[in-house]
Design an enzyme around this catalytic site. Structure first.
Site, PDB file in Angstrom:
ATOM      1  N   GLU A 298      11.462  -1.556   7.180  1.00  0.00           N
ATOM      2  CA  GLU A 298      12.590  -1.015   6.285  1.00  0.00           C
ATOM      3  C   GLU A 298      12.354   0.260   7.015  1.00  0.00           C
ATOM      4  OE1 GLU A 298      15.593  -2.392   6.414  1.00  0.00           O
ATOM      5  OE2 GLU A 298      13.691  -4.722   6.387  1.00  0.00           O
TER       6      GLU A 298
ATOM      7  N   CYS B 126      18.232   7.876   4.581  1.00  0.00           N
ATOM      8  CA  CYS B 126      18.346   7.022   5.628  1.00  0.00           C
ATOM      9  C   CYS B 126      19.620   6.061   6.052  1.00  0.00           C
ATOM     10  CB  CYS B 126      16.829   5.564   5.701  1.00  0.00           C
ATOM     11  SG  CYS B 126      17.735   4.593   4.192  1.00  0.00           S
TER      12      CYS B 126
HETATM   13  P1  NAP Z   1       7.030   8.017   6.998  1.00  0.00           P
HETATM   14  O1  NAP Z   1       6.113   9.521   7.450  1.00  0.00           O
HETATM   15  O2  NAP Z   1       7.081   6.894   7.784  1.00  0.00           O
HETATM   16  O3  NAP Z   1       6.243   7.644   5.980  1.00  0.00           O
HETATM   17  C1  NAP Z   1       6.863   6.568   4.659  1.00  0.00           C
HETATM   18  C2  NAP Z   1       4.978   5.983   4.095  1.00  0.00           C
HETATM   19  O4  NAP Z   1       4.234   5.897   5.144  1.00  0.00           O
HETATM   20  C3  NAP Z   1       4.386   7.062   3.397  1.00  0.00           C
HETATM   21  O5  NAP Z   1       3.777   6.249   2.332  1.00  0.00           O
HETATM   22  C4  NAP Z   1       3.235   7.525   4.183  1.00  0.00           C
HETATM   23  O6  NAP Z   1       2.176   7.849   3.596  1.00  0.00           O
HETATM   24  C5  NAP Z   1       3.190   6.311   4.365  1.00  0.00           C
HETATM   25  N1  NAP Z   1       2.741   6.272   6.083  1.00  0.00           N
HETATM   26  C6  NAP Z   1       2.413   7.370   7.417  1.00  0.00           C
HETATM   27  N2  NAP Z   1       1.072   7.141   7.720  1.00  0.00           N
HETATM   28  C7  NAP Z   1       0.544   5.853   7.656  1.00  0.00           C
HETATM   29  C8  NAP Z   1       0.317   5.237   8.829  1.00  0.00           C
HETATM   30  N3  NAP Z   1      -0.786   5.490   9.539  1.00  0.00           N
HETATM   31  N4  NAP Z   1      -0.299   3.959   7.771  1.00  0.00           N
HETATM   32  C9  NAP Z   1       0.184   3.579   6.626  1.00  0.00           C
HETATM   33  N5  NAP Z   1       1.178   4.088   6.107  1.00  0.00           N
HETATM   34  C10 NAP Z   1       1.361   5.648   6.499  1.00  0.00           C
HETATM   35  O7  NAP Z   1       8.583   8.335   6.074  1.00  0.00           O
HETATM   36  P2  NAP Z   1       8.686   9.287   5.095  1.00  0.00           P
HETATM   37  O8  NAP Z   1       8.982  10.229   5.734  1.00  0.00           O
HETATM   38  O9  NAP Z   1       8.504   9.419   4.012  1.00  0.00           O
HETATM   39  O10 NAP Z   1      10.624   8.341   5.171  1.00  0.00           O
HETATM   40  C11 NAP Z   1      11.445   8.727   5.581  1.00  0.00           C
HETATM   41  C12 NAP Z   1      11.900   8.095   6.860  1.00  0.00           C
HETATM   42  O11 NAP Z   1      11.738   6.498   5.545  1.00  0.00           O
HETATM   43  C13 NAP Z   1      12.776   8.135   7.524  1.00  0.00           C
HETATM   44  O12 NAP Z   1      12.771   7.880   8.686  1.00  0.00           O
HETATM   45  C14 NAP Z   1      13.689   6.716   6.842  1.00  0.00           C
HETATM   46  O13 NAP Z   1      15.096   7.070   6.820  1.00  0.00           O
HETATM   47  C15 NAP Z   1      13.212   6.072   6.654  1.00  0.00           C
HETATM   48  N6  NAP Z   1      13.699   5.211   4.980  1.00  0.00           N
HETATM   49  C16 NAP Z   1      14.400   4.163   5.330  1.00  0.00           C
HETATM   50  C17 NAP Z   1      14.977   3.455   4.166  1.00  0.00           C
HETATM   51  C18 NAP Z   1      15.225   1.802   5.107  1.00  0.00           C
HETATM   52  O14 NAP Z   1      15.771   1.107   3.507  1.00  0.00           O
HETATM   53  N7  NAP Z   1      15.517   2.166   6.080  1.00  0.00           N
HETATM   54  C19 NAP Z   1      14.773   4.278   3.371  1.00  0.00           C
HETATM   55  C20 NAP Z   1      13.990   5.375   2.660  1.00  0.00           C
HETATM   56  C21 NAP Z   1      13.579   6.291   4.082  1.00  0.00           C
HETATM   57  P3  NAP Z   1       2.030   9.891   3.243  1.00  0.00           P
HETATM   58  O15 NAP Z   1       3.118  10.042   2.759  1.00  0.00           O
HETATM   59  O16 NAP Z   1       0.743   9.985   3.430  1.00  0.00           O
HETATM   60  O17 NAP Z   1       2.008  10.245   5.058  1.00  0.00           O
END
Ligand code: NAP
Length: 516
Positions: A286, A320
């Protein structure tokens, strides 16, 4: 016999009772900040020298907690031990696993204010946003527990003479769960407990900016009686341990919520077969959005303005589902924009742990602050700032509500996810044009239409291409099993979290036939 599911009700913080309870919880949680939280691998707790220092975005000097950081070797070990434990856990009855969730929901309900207060400290949510996040976590557990009870056992198929046939759902194996920070309890809890209740073992890698809230979830599940070996907790930077978890040959599925960039990387890596791997990994991804509210010339503009401001600036635009594009019919553009700006000007902003009960807090961290401000700079080139650059507290990562008018539908501000309190206003000439603008990004998560025209509402049901569509209300605030949640296109795999199909993503069907 369980009561049927119903969503946890919210409270009104203008009332004395909830206000006093929240202030007491903030005080209590404030006194407990700075605790250390261990890893949990194979049922054992492990303290590492290397720690994630979780700080308050509204006051970076305030340390919320110190969380042990897993190495790549420890991440590898967590997957192996989760795999060893899978057989036992998968043989628990669905009902027995569901009871743990019901119990955990009850514990969270008793600690609701305190869990909300922790989010004010760790991610700078406003009181009501933090409270709603905990309600959603409770709802996930209550709802998925009931869903598991429904899905367990044999499912009917068409009878066939001389045979007994049935369909059963079995768990998959080890699930790697990677949540975001923005719903630090709700999404982390929903993803983790869905995978667990269906009989999978889990390796949970929380987001690095909200690891204390995630550690609290682990404690609650522990207290509820979850066998400790079943849930492994491995905080650590996604960049450092993500590949170990995702590419591990014993990983059976990955449940991820976060940005499109990271999600696409996981999608690609999960498709490669590692040595010794005997299955195709399942991915539930997601991702981001560029959500919009469309307002046509028949709409109730006051109602629309109220929804737009709440959806664009609630939790600093870091949902999101947040409204980051206002797409308005040219005839009502001036009137609507004036109302939106007027409302947004009144927004209060500051450290949400104060007794103020503020509407907006700080954005999550220094990189987010920098990135959002870069988009504000881009907005000044691509459009006309009609609100922004207003005074915010000096300390902490604050960005004021910001609105740019005159944005072209293909401009960066209208296409790229900013994930902050920045609203781009795009004008359309007729309803066809409004819909084309709405659908004109790579995303497809949420959208809303304010209109009194019945034919347009009916058309939008089909042609407004988003996973969550709302009419005459804001595009945020989906409720459990009321508006199952998930998006189209680059917003993800449309898993519909909080819906009746969701648990099946963590199960596989087995047809069993006995010939008499
Ligand atoms: P993010 O930077 O993509 O991080 C999400 C998760 O992925 C974190 O636990 C992060 O860990 C981990 N991660 C980062 N790099 C990774 C890699 N190379 N391999 C595996 N895992 C990795 O996103 P965010 O800033 O936490 O959240 C915001 C984003 O989430 C926005 O784009 C928002 O739209 C989206 N979102 C979508 C939904 C939905 O239901 N569609 C709901 C909520 C949020 P670290 O923190 O250690 O980097």
């Amino acid at each position: 016999m369980l009561m049927p599911f119903s969503p946890e009700p919210y409270v009104d913080f203008t009332q004395d009772g909830p206000r006093a309870a929240m202030l007491a919880a903030l005080e209590k949680v404030g006194q407990q900040l700075g605790r250390e939280y261990p890893l949990r691998i194979g049922g054992k707790t492990i303290d590492t020298a290397d720690k994630i220092k979780s700080i308050s975005p509204a006051n970076p000097d305030r340390v919320v907690g110190l969380v042990s950081k897993a190495s790549a070797d420890q991440a590898d070990q967590a997957v192996r031990l989760a795999s060893e434990r899978f057989h036992d856990w998968s043989h628990w009855s669905g009902e027995a696993r569901a009871r743990i969730l019901i119990k955990a929901a009850a514990i969270a309900r008793r600690r609701l204010y305190e869990l909300a207060a922790l989010q004010c400290y760790e991610v700078s949510k406003s009181w009501i946003e933090a409270y709603a996040d905990v309600c959603e976590a409770i709802d996930f557990m209550d709802f998925y527990a009931r869903e598991m009870m429904r899905l367990q056992g044999a499912h009917p198929v068409t009878p066939f003479p001389g045979e007994e046939n049935e369909l059963r759902y079995l768990p998959l194996g080890v699930g790697v769960v990677i949540p975001p920070w923005n719903f630090p309890l709700a999404i982390c809890c929903g993803m983790t407990t869905a995978a667990l209740v269906t009989g999978n073992t889990v390796v949970l890698k929380p987001a690095s900016t909200s690891p204390v809230v995630a550690a609290t979830l682990v404690e609650i599940l522990d207290e509820a009686g979850l066998p400790p070996e079943v849930l492994n907790f491995v905080p650590g930077s996604g960049g450092a341990i993500g590949d170990t978890l995702v590419c591990h040959p014993l990983t059976r599925f990955i449940s991820f919520t976060g940005s499109m960039e990271v999600g696409l990387g996981i999608f690609e890596k999960a498709a490669r077969i590692s040595e010794g791997q005997i299955w195709l990994k399942r991915t539930v991804l997601e991702m981001g959005g560029k959500d919009c509210i469309v307002v046509d010339e028949t709409a109730d503009l006051e109602l629309a303005a109220e929804g737009i401001v709440a959806a664009a600036f609630g939790f600093q635009g870091q949902k999101c589902s947040a409204c980051s594009r206002l797409i308005v019919h040219q005839k009502v553009h001036d009137d609507l924009l004036a109302r939106v700006v007027e409302r947004a000007k009144k927004i209060t902003i500051g450290d949400t742990v104060t007794p103020e009960n503020l509407f907006m807090g700080a954005v999550i961290d220094a990189p987010a602050h920098k990135k959002i401000n870069e988009y504000v700079g881009i907005g000044k080139q691509e459009g006309r700032m009609v609100l922004g650059d207003t005074k915010v507290p000096d300390k902490g990562y604050f960005v004021p509500p910001t609105i740019f008018d005159g944005i072209d539908r293909n401009a960066r501000l209208a296409q790229e996810e900013i994930f902050g309190p920045v609203l781009a206003v795009v004008t359309g000439k007729d309803f066809d044009d409004l819909l084309a603008i709405a659908n004109g990004t790579q995303y497809g998560l949420t959208g809303a239409l304010y209109s009194k025209d019945r034919q347009r509402l009916e058309r939008a049901r089909i042609d407004f291409h988003v996973g969550n569509l709302y009419f005459n209300r804001k595009c945020t605030g989906a409720l459990m099993d009321v508006q199952p949640f998930g998006g189209f296109n680059m917003s993800g795999t449309d898993s519909k979290a909080g819906g009746r199909d969701y648990l099946q993503l963590f199960l596989q069907g087995k047809s069993i036939c006995e010939r008499w």
